[in-house]
Design a protein around this motif. Structure first.
Motif, PDB file in Angstrom:
ATOM      1  N   PHE A 421       0.824  -1.209   0.000  1.00 21.97           N
ATOM      2  CA  PHE A 421       0.000   0.000   0.000  1.00 21.97           C
ATOM      3  C   PHE A 421       0.859   1.261   0.000  1.00 21.97           C
ATOM      4  CE2 PHE A 421      -2.343  -3.407   2.056  1.00 21.97           C
ATOM      5  CZ  PHE A 421      -3.431  -3.462   1.205  1.00 21.97           C
ATOM      6  N   GLY A 422       0.264   2.388  -0.384  1.00 18.90           N
ATOM      7  CA  GLY A 422       1.033   3.639  -0.409  1.00 18.90           C
ATOM      8  C   GLY A 422       0.129   4.856  -0.467  1.00 18.90           C
ATOM      9  N   LEU A 423      -0.754   4.983   0.507  1.00 20.96           N
ATOM     10  CA  LEU A 423      -1.633   6.161   0.496  1.00 20.96           C
ATOM     11  C   LEU A 423      -0.955   7.306   1.259  1.00 20.96           C
ATOM     12  CD1 LEU A 423      -4.258   7.455  -0.362  1.00 20.96           C
ATOM     13  CD2 LEU A 423      -5.400   6.372   1.554  1.00 20.96           C
ATOM     14  N   MET A 442       9.777   8.095   0.862  1.00 19.86           N
ATOM     15  CA  MET A 442       8.467   7.545   1.263  1.00 19.86           C
ATOM     16  C   MET A 442       7.684   7.133   0.020  1.00 19.86           C
ATOM     17  SD  MET A 442       7.850   7.782   4.618  1.00 19.86           S
ATOM     18  CE  MET A 442       6.387   8.470   5.282  1.00 19.86           C
ATOM     19  N   GLN A 443       7.249   5.889  -0.020  1.00 24.19           N
ATOM     20  CA  GLN A 443       6.464   5.405  -1.176  1.00 24.19           C
ATOM     21  C   GLN A 443       4.979   5.568  -0.887  1.00 24.19           C
ATOM     22  OE1 GLN A 443       7.842   1.402  -1.737  1.00 24.19           O
ATOM     23  NE2 GLN A 443       9.851   2.046  -2.438  1.00 24.19           N
ATOM     24  N   VAL A 447       2.453  12.762   2.058  1.00 20.90           N
ATOM     25  CA  VAL A 447       3.414  12.697   3.160  1.00 20.90           C
ATOM     26  C   VAL A 447       3.121  13.823   4.148  1.00 20.90           C
ATOM     27  CG1 VAL A 447       5.852  12.708   3.808  1.00 20.90           C
ATOM     28  CG2 VAL A 447       5.171  11.804   1.575  1.00 20.90           C
ATOM     29  N   GLY A 448       2.850  13.465   5.374  1.00 21.80           N
ATOM     30  CA  GLY A 448       2.689  14.451   6.444  1.00 21.80           C
ATOM     31  C   GLY A 448       4.036  14.627   7.137  1.00 21.80           C
ATOM     32  N   ILE A 449       4.601  15.835   7.056  1.00 16.87           N
ATOM     33  CA  ILE A 449       5.910  16.095   7.661  1.00 16.87           C
ATOM     34  C   ILE A 449       5.695  16.984   8.876  1.00 16.87           C
ATOM     35  CG2 ILE A 449       8.224  17.041   7.253  1.00 16.87           C
ATOM     36  CD1 ILE A 449       7.435  16.870   4.181  1.00 16.87           C
ATOM     37  N   ASN A 450       5.897  16.440  10.032  1.00 16.73           N
ATOM     38  CA  ASN A 450       5.605  17.155  11.283  1.00 16.73           C
ATOM     39  C   ASN A 450       4.161  17.637  11.293  1.00 16.73           C
ATOM     40  OD1 ASN A 450       8.225  16.780  12.248  1.00 16.73           O
ATOM     41  ND2 ASN A 450       8.948  18.594  11.142  1.00 16.73           N
ATOM     42  N   GLU A 451       3.282  16.833  10.733  1.00 14.39           N
ATOM     43  CA  GLU A 451       1.872  17.217  10.590  1.00 14.39           C
ATOM     44  C   GLU A 451       1.013  15.962  10.495  1.00 14.39           C
ATOM     45  OE1 GLU A 451       0.195  20.457  10.415  1.00 14.39           O
ATOM     46  OE2 GLU A 451      -1.291  18.876  10.742  1.00 14.39           O
ATOM     47  N   ALA A 459      -5.474  20.462  -2.006  1.00 12.57           N
ATOM     48  CA  ALA A 459      -4.310  19.593  -2.222  1.00 12.57           C
ATOM     49  C   ALA A 459      -4.744  18.270  -2.854  1.00 12.57           C
ATOM     50  CB  ALA A 459      -3.626  19.328  -0.884  1.00 12.57           C
ATOM     51  N   PRO A 460      -3.854  17.626  -3.627  1.00 12.11           N
ATOM     52  CA  PRO A 460      -4.225  16.367  -4.280  1.00 12.11           C
ATOM     53  C   PRO A 460      -4.185  15.181  -3.314  1.00 12.11           C
ATOM     54  CG  PRO A 460      -1.980  16.967  -4.859  1.00 12.11           C
ATOM     55  CD  PRO A 460      -2.488  18.071  -3.977  1.00 12.11           C
ATOM     56  N   PHE A 461      -5.301  14.496  -3.181  1.00  7.10           N
ATOM     57  CA  PHE A 461      -5.430  13.364  -2.263  1.00  7.10           C
ATOM     58  C   PHE A 461      -5.469  12.086  -3.083  1.00  7.10           C
ATOM     59  CE2 PHE A 461      -7.359  10.382   0.535  1.00  7.10           C
ATOM     60  CZ  PHE A 461      -7.165  10.844   1.827  1.00  7.10           C
ATOM     61  N   GLY A 462      -4.587  11.146  -2.785  1.00  6.64           N
ATOM     62  CA  GLY A 462      -4.601   9.876  -3.503  1.00  6.64           C
ATOM     63  C   GLY A 462      -3.326   9.109  -3.241  1.00  6.64           C
ATOM     64  N   GLY A 463      -3.293   7.874  -3.743  1.00  4.95           N
ATOM     65  CA  GLY A 463      -2.196   6.999  -3.369  1.00  4.95           C
ATOM     66  C   GLY A 463      -1.366   6.502  -4.527  1.00  4.95           C
ATOM     67  N   VAL A 464      -0.380   5.670  -4.173  1.00  8.60           N
ATOM     68  CA  VAL A 464       0.439   4.958  -5.145  1.00  8.60           C
ATOM     69  C   VAL A 464       0.359   3.467  -4.782  1.00  8.60           C
ATOM     70  CG1 VAL A 464       1.984   6.924  -5.544  1.00  8.60           C
ATOM     71  CG2 VAL A 464       2.583   5.256  -3.786  1.00  8.60           C
ATOM     72  N   LYS A 465       1.013   2.634  -5.579  1.00  8.48           N
ATOM     73  CA  LYS A 465       1.005   1.187  -5.382  1.00  8.48           C
ATOM     74  C   LYS A 465      -0.445   0.671  -5.290  1.00  8.48           C
ATOM     75  CE  LYS A 465       4.535  -0.010  -2.445  1.00  8.48           C
ATOM     76  NZ  LYS A 465       5.363   0.223  -1.240  1.00  8.48           N
ATOM     77  N   GLU A 466      -0.727  -0.236  -4.378  1.00  9.86           N
ATOM     78  CA  GLU A 466      -2.076  -0.810  -4.352  1.00  9.86           C
ATOM     79  C   GLU A 466      -3.072   0.045  -3.569  1.00  9.86           C
ATOM     80  OE1 GLU A 466      -2.347  -5.046  -3.776  1.00  9.86           O
ATOM     81  OE2 GLU A 466      -0.470  -5.366  -4.853  1.00  9.86           O
ATOM     82  N   SER A 467      -2.671   1.259  -3.244  1.00  7.83           N
ATOM     83  CA  SER A 467      -3.649   2.211  -2.700  1.00  7.83           C
ATOM     84  C   SER A 467      -4.374   2.937  -3.819  1.00  7.83           C
ATOM     85  CB  SER A 467      -2.972   3.207  -1.761  1.00  7.83           C
ATOM     86  OG  SER A 467      -2.536   2.553  -0.591  1.00  7.83           O
ATOM     87  N   GLY A 468      -4.029   2.630  -5.065  1.00  5.56           N
ATOM     88  CA  GLY A 468      -4.827   3.129  -6.180  1.00  5.56           C
ATOM     89  C   GLY A 468      -4.187   4.241  -6.964  1.00  5.56           C
ATOM     90  N   TYR A 469      -5.020   4.900  -7.780  1.00  4.49           N
ATOM     91  CA  TYR A 469      -4.534   5.998  -8.609  1.00  4.49           C
ATOM     92  C   TYR A 469      -5.652   6.999  -8.826  1.00  4.49           C
ATOM     93  CZ  TYR A 469      -5.935   2.008 -11.548  1.00  4.49           C
ATOM     94  OH  TYR A 469      -6.562   0.900 -12.054  1.00  4.49           O
TER      95      TYR A 469
END
Ligand code: ADP
Length: 492
Positions: A421-423, A442-443, A447-451, A459-469
């Motif tokens: 997964f990679g959301l 991070m795949q 990415v939440g950095i200190n957040e 902002a664009p919401f979505g994943g990579v790998k088997e979290s979809g496209y």
């Protein structure tokens, strides 16, 4: 526990097809229950393939006029819908809490969040620019225009009954597409109420159609949308297993797909992190919606040198969370959605304990004078989590925070990425070089950095790998609903 509304007419039990509220063709309904007490409080249409077909026909016919409306007219429909959502936000929040269980304050927040997508795409509708391409040879003009893809089928989950459907319908309508939608069987009423308001906003008949069905009918109903060539896009939020079914079964007509699927989010606390900020970020990211979100941290990696301190601080905060029904002002964690959900959470905790985890707080169902129903689970912190446990591989989707120990950056990055997964992924560090290094590795799509709170309509919401496209929100969010057409004019 009663549902009192300023506008009881927002509660609907039928389908909305071609501008008409109607029963399912078979005239059947299924019960909708309140997860806080398990009691049935409403009925929704139990649709069949025939209803799904009718919805496509309406959307297909309405497409031609809707796409040809000036963008400004479509935008104004969305502006009116946005205003009506805000005007009725208290009723929408109450309906949502009643069918989904989340505390009212969270439901109010979700109405505002979902509405923000309608507002955002009302503006984006005006900016679907094309391009003029400098001519490669004399006498030719090359142009690019953006066109709506056509009829869009939207299928949504129960965890955010308003926001998930709003953030699909709004960009679709903004782009000039028409929609057939099916909300989750557990939470149809919020979506239906939203459609009542869309009708009032003057969205023309056939442009937005919604049908409901019970779980055992869903593959028949959605199956029609997957195989009908008039449906040009499927937009879905839900499990990876169902996302794969949709991808497979829509392949025969090669539809556009936006799939926002399961996650297994890592949350990394480095030795140089601000521990208090990391605890607050984790509380926001992990315990929102009772831990039932696809961007909830599922694996919390804490550096060995700060592990005990972090675990203590976290446990103090988690053990003070108030568990209760939506209508108590002090409730912070509501019931889980249904018994399937609670069984999975319980199973994950049991399995973790059998594989060596230790419980610092929670770990079991709660039933008491405040949390009276069967679906409450105590917010839980586990330490000594490891990768032999089910919860390392599978989203728990509940209020359980397992802490894994790590000793080096390389080790933790490998562990964090060791998932199909990679959301979303999160990390806390005050070292600027590490921040760039780790962000790069991070795949995940987010990415939440200190957040810990990462969702925004901008902002664009979505994943990579088997979290979809596909991406929802932001200026990228409209692309998924538009085709690029190239026009080449010659002999000039
Ligand atoms: P969850 O397990 O969280 O309920 P699902 O992926 O099962 O998530 O459900 C998300 C949405 O997908 C819901 O609207 C549900 O009705 C729908 N759905 C479930 N199974 C299927 C299926 N086989 N085909 C199409 N849609 C489905």
């Amino acid at each position: 526990m009663t549902l009192t509304l300023t506008r009881p007419d927002l509660i609907r039990s039928g389908n909305f097809i071609n501008g008409q509220w109607q029963n399912s063709k078979k005239n059947e309904q299924y019960p909708v229950s309140n997860p806080a007490n398990g009691l049935v409080f409403a009925q929704a249409a139990n649709s069949t393939a025939d209803d799904a077909k009718l919805a496509i026909e309406a959307a297909y016919v309405a497409f031609e006029d809707w796409r040809n409306l000036p963008a400004k007219a479509r935008s104004q429909c969305l502006i009116r819908w946005h205003k009506l959502i805000l005007d009725n936000s208290e009723d929408l929040a109450r309906i949502m809490s009643f069918e989904q269980g989340k505390p009212l304050a969270e439901a109010r927040g979700e109405v505002a969040y979902g509405a923000s997508y309608v507002d955002w795409f009302a503006s984006e509708a005006l900016r679907t620019y094309g391009d003029i391409i400098p001519e490669a040879v004399q006498g030719k003009k090359l142009m690019v225009v953006k066109e709506p893809v056509g009829v869009v089928a939207a299928i949504t989950p129960w965890n955010f009954p308003l926001a998930m459907i709003a953030r699909k319908i709004a960009p679709a309508l903004a782009a000039g597409c028409t929609v057939v939608a099916k909300p989750a069987e557990d939470t149809p009423l919020t979506a239906l109420a939203l459609v009542v308001l869309a009708e009032e906003a003057g969205i023309p008949a056939g442009v937005l159609n919604i049908i409901t069905s019970s779980r055992d009918r869903v593959s028949d109903v959605v199956g029609v949308w997957l195989t009908d060539s008039r449906v040009r896009k499927i937009t879905f939020t839900g499990s990876t297993a169902v996302g794969k079914i949709l991808a497979r079964e829509s392949a025969s007509t090669l539809k556009h797909l936006s799939l926002e699927l399961g996650g297994n989010a890592p949350f990394i606390v480095f030795e140089d992190a601000d521990l208090d900020a990391a605890v607050e970020g984790l509380m926001a990211a992990k315990f929102r919606n009772g831990g039932q979100t696809c961007v909830c941290p599922n694996r919390i990696y804490v550096h060995d040198s700060v592990y005990d301190a972090f675990a203590d601080k976290l446990t103090e905060r988690v053990s003070s969370l108030k568990v209760g029904p939506w209508d108590r002002d002090d409730s912070q964690i509501g019931p889980m959605i249904n018994d399937r959900a609670i069984d999975k959470i319980q199973q994950h905790v049991q399995d973790a304990l059998q594989h060596g985890a230790k419980l610092l707080t929670g770990g079991e169902r709660i039933q008491n004078a405040i949390a009276t129903g069967p679906n409450y689970f105590a917010p839980t912190v586990l330490i000594d989590a490891n990768h032999n446990m089910q919860l390392a591989h599978d989203e728990t989707f509940g209020p359980v925070a397992p802490l894994f120990r790590f000793r080096s950056e390389q080790e933790v990055i490998e562990a964090a990425n060791n998932t199909p997964f990679g959301l979303a992924g999160y990390f806390y560090s005050n070292d600027i070089k590490r921040v760039w290094r780790v962000s790069n590795k991070m795949q995940t799509g987010i990415v939440g950095i200190n957040e810990g709170a990462i969702a925004s309509e901008t902002a664009p919401f979505g994943g990579v790998k088997e979290s979809g496209y596909g991406r929802e929100g932001s200026r990228y969010g409209l692309d998924d609903y538009m085709d690029t057409k190239y026009l080449c004019q010659g002999n000039l």
